[in-house]
Every structure is written in C-alpha cells, then in structure tokens.
Scaffold this motif. Structure first.
Motif: not given
Length: 197
Positions: A90-118
């Motif tokens: 959610l907060l990282g930068q792709s050049q630092t994390t070396l992977k795409s960001t917001f991939l969890d949202l794009a792939t519909r991953q349910q996380t503690v973060y999305t659960q908190h919003v619900h």
C-alpha cells in the motif's frame, strides 16, 4: 526422522489449505477476521517460519519447550511479516519494493487492511474500497486508496498489530532459556522489522 517427515508434510497440507482460503476469499466481497488470521497463519507464519524452524530442530534436538518456542516465535514473526508485506503493497514504492504496488487490491486479496475498512469504515468508505478493487489503479486512484486506509485508521491499527507481533516474537525469544545464543534470532527480527522490500 519420522517427526521430520511429518513436519515436512504438514507444510504441504497447511499451505494448500491456506491457498484454498486465499483463492476463495478473492471471490467474495468481504472476508472475516478469523479467515484472514487463518490464512496468514497457514500461508505465511507456518510455511515461512514455524515449520522450517521445527524441521531444523527435529534434525538436531527436540523437546516440548523447543517445539513450543518454534511455534510461538514463528507465529508471531510470520504474522508481523505478512502485515508488513501488505503495508509495503500500500505504501511502498515499486523501485524500492521491486514489485508492483497495490497488487493486493488489483487481485482482490483480503487483508487485515481491507478488513479494517469493512469493520470500521463508513458505507461510503466501503463503496470506495469496492470500486478500487479488482483492477489496476491510476496514480490519482492510488492516492485515493492510500487516503482511504489512512482515514479509516487501517494503517495505524494494523501497524500497531504488526509492532505487537514483533514484540511478541522478542518476548518469546527472551523466554527461551535453552538457547545459548540468541543473536541470530535477534538479527532476523531486526532485519524483518527494517526491510523495505
């Protein structure tokens, strides 16, 4: 030897179950906290930390205190690692994390973060979350998503949960009097705490 083989097969069974939960949750509009916890435990904590520690211990020296240490230390560190991993998404930068960001949202991953919003967000927050899920996001939408997780308190609450899990791992380590040298475990905790990728 029999214990080592049994632990090895536990990894397979638990990882498959965790993956089944994971895939199933991507098809649902929301999860439950219990299922998310189970997924983190099976797919991350046990697979990455608990069972490998127990396999190593079974090849050298085995006792109930050692088994309990591996389980408690691995669970705490694994949960911290997964919550941190989701935060970097959610907060990282792709050049630092070396992977795409917001991939969890794009792939519909349910996380503690999305659960908190619900669990704690308004109806509007939940509608916004759903509108940002299952697709790639523009730069503006990424900012909207970050603001959503900040505004609902998801970032703050989950960071606290992560910090508590790291602290729990340290407490378990401090109680492990059978360990003559804990420096490698301490280094592992420090490395994971400060990782950016």
């Amino acid at each position: 030897k029999d214990r080592t083989i049994a632990l090895f097969f536990y990894i397979f069974n638990e990882t498959v179950l965790g993956q089944m939960i994971d895939v199933d949750l991507t098809s649902k509009p929301r999860a439950t906290s219990a299922l998310i916890e189970q997924k983190m435990s099976l797919k991350t904590a046990r697979y990455t930390f608990t069972r490998p520690l127990q396999i190593g211990a079974s090849l050298v020296r085995w006792s109930k205190p050692i088994e309990r240490f591996c389980s408690e230390f691995g669970e705490a560190l694994g949960i911290a690692f997964q919550i941190q991993d989701d935060l970097l998404d959610l907060l990282g930068q792709s050049q630092t994390t070396l992977k795409s960001t917001f991939l969890d949202l794009a792939t519909r991953q349910q996380t503690v973060y999305t659960q908190h919003v619900h669990d704690h967000g308004t109806t509007e927050d939940i509608i916004l979350l759903q509108s940002l899920t299952g697709r790639g996001l523009s730069d503006a939408e990424r900012e909207d998503a970050r603001a959503l997780f900040e505004r609902t308190g998801a970032i703050r609450a989950c960071q606290k949960r992560m910090d508590d899990a790291f602290t729990q791992a340290e407490r378990v380590l401090a109680r492990a009097k059978f360990l003559q040298n804990t420096s490698e475990f301490e280094s592992l905790i420090a490395f994971i705490r400060t990782r950016s990728a």
